[in-house]
Design a protein around this motif. Sequence first.
Motif, PDB file in Angstrom:
ATOM      1  N   LYS A 195       0.874  -1.171   0.000  1.00 24.72           N
ATOM      2  CA  LYS A 195       0.000   0.000   0.000  1.00 24.72           C
ATOM      3  C   LYS A 195       0.917   1.229   0.000  1.00 24.72           C
ATOM      4  CE  LYS A 195      -2.619   0.603   3.684  1.00 24.72           C
ATOM      5  NZ  LYS A 195      -3.611   0.992   4.729  1.00 24.72           N
ATOM      6  N   ALA A 285      -7.934  -3.793  -0.655  1.00 23.64           N
ATOM      7  CA  ALA A 285      -9.395  -3.813  -0.766  1.00 23.64           C
ATOM      8  C   ALA A 285      -9.912  -2.428  -1.168  1.00 23.64           C
ATOM      9  CB  ALA A 285     -10.001  -4.245   0.560  1.00 23.64           C
ATOM     10  N   GLU A 286      -9.377  -1.385  -0.511  1.00 17.42           N
ATOM     11  CA  GLU A 286      -9.809  -0.018  -0.862  1.00 17.42           C
ATOM     12  C   GLU A 286      -8.611   0.929  -0.899  1.00 17.42           C
ATOM     13  OE1 GLU A 286     -11.389   1.828   3.276  1.00 17.42           O
ATOM     14  OE2 GLU A 286     -12.696   0.318   2.359  1.00 17.42           O
ATOM     15  N   ALA A 287      -8.758   1.982  -1.708  1.00 18.26           N
ATOM     16  CA  ALA A 287      -7.643   2.919  -1.916  1.00 18.26           C
ATOM     17  C   ALA A 287      -7.453   3.837  -0.711  1.00 18.26           C
ATOM     18  CB  ALA A 287      -7.916   3.752  -3.162  1.00 18.26           C
TER      19      ALA A 287
END
Length: 600
Positions: A195, A285-287
């Motif tokens: 990330k 899963a999400e930004a």
Amino acid sequence: MTDLSHIRNFAIIAHIDHGKSTLADRLIQLCGGLSAREMRDQVLDTMEIERERGITIKAQTVRLAYRAKNGRSYELNLMDTPGHVDFSYEVSRSLAACEGSLLVVDATQGVEAQTLANVYQAIDNNHEIIVVLNKIDLPAAEPERVKQQIQDVIGLDASGAVAISAKTGLHVDQVLEALVERLPAPKGDGNAPLKALLVDSWYDAYLGVVILLRVKDGHVKAGTKIRLMSTGAAHEVDRVGFFTPKPETAAELGPGQVGFLTAGIKEVADCKIGDTITEDRRPMAEALPGFKPSVPVVFCGLFPVDAAEYGQLRESLAKLRLNDASFQFEPETSAALGFGFRCGFLGLLHLEIVQERLRREFNLELITTAPSVVYRVHLTNGDILELHNPADLPDPVRIDHIEEPWIKATILVPSDYLGPILKLCEDRRGVQLDRTYAGSRAMLTYRLPLNEVVFDFHDRLKSVSRGYASFDYQLDSYQEGQLVKLTILVNAEAVDALSCIVHGHVAESRGRALCVRLKELIPRQLFKIAVQAAIGGRVIARETISAMRKDVTAKCYGGDVSRKRKLLDKQKEGKKRMRQYGNVEIPQSAFIAALKIGDD
């Protein structure tokens, strides 16, 4: 891999000329980032235009190795940020990639408008802030007064402020100690999926797009297949590294680290600043929340002098947009200037810098139209139109009312110059919201219409305060105004590049000033040229450029006067015809010069 507790990420923030870049130089020198031979002043201001003007335009990142007094080795990731209000987007991006800030305050000047703006941005990012008082070697330095001012105006505890001289290097080692002791270490999980935050990017002719990133979790190294979450594009990483400030290749980048990567990315549009970089096989899963998109406040048209350079201009703007996320553009056409682009900027200095970079880096000669702000046009049928270009204003019959953007401005000025500054703000239709005093300095809060600030407000402010006033602003709201479109006609032809929207009270004086200026700038022809300013169908100002006279009687040596009279009458008839069909070429310098109308 570096232990997370031994990493410190920090930005240097301050008002213009308070010594950010000089302090960065000293920190690089003390940590041995560059040898004495490689060292020079403002080493992080890499662009020629930055060095010429003595300002920072692009935020720069450096990794430094520091051995503290406690015997531990630390990895310091430094971000040097710009100070000017037009480049505040660079500051907000840098702050999002750090956990702490060094707030540099000039011990002779004290707190200025941009000091406040940058501190509030740092507080919004939950930063730990270390106060640094710079220039204490100067005879005019008053560290105790400035400490008190920081506590009164900003509300920060300045008792632990580090007093230094970045120019001479006095006590700069104490700044490094304060960094490792008082700033928090970054958090992150090395075993989690990758990330990372895309902080910046630029185009390299040999490597393609170079990405500057801050790793939050996981690792990235050569051979990793990454995915850019906003576009879904996947690329294989060629190499990773960091700046010392020279680019150095690294084996990998882990949690808490700031560095760069190249992945043979050729498409400029693939890299959006604030995007999340993740691993293609194990995606997030999400930004990450990213950055708030910048909102341009000033728009103007950029047109190539040579129409054949349109394609080159389009490519150049795309490359510049990659490196400057606050700059926006879209194609437009003009009857007078042909094909070009409507560009959005954060202010007039930003516009000037972009224009200069296009000229230097891409060898483009451009014509710039009158800068304009974004108006909201409310039509009689209930529709709302966002207007970037005054030439696109609909027929007045269809318009119900026009709203203009207003800003909230903070002005800090010594009390001696308060009178002229209050008058300047009143002349620009300003509304005073607040006035407070901190010692011998006044802090004014005003609401001002943005179109009154865009042209030359900053220059006038510096002029009436002899350079002592500082100014910062943010967009406030839209408000209905008595606004009209001012059209300039040359030889009865409307010049859309000089059209502008002005307040009804100043329309006549602005129109007259433009006509007088154009009379000086447009070259004389063999026929008279009328320069007119009009609102709708009503002409409010006119100047006439007199005709050049060719001596048609030169070949008459004496003889009857009627011979001369006959030739002059013939010339008069010819000039009348020429005025009917004559085409007036307005030189490109006239467009730019005509717009720089001061209050004189």
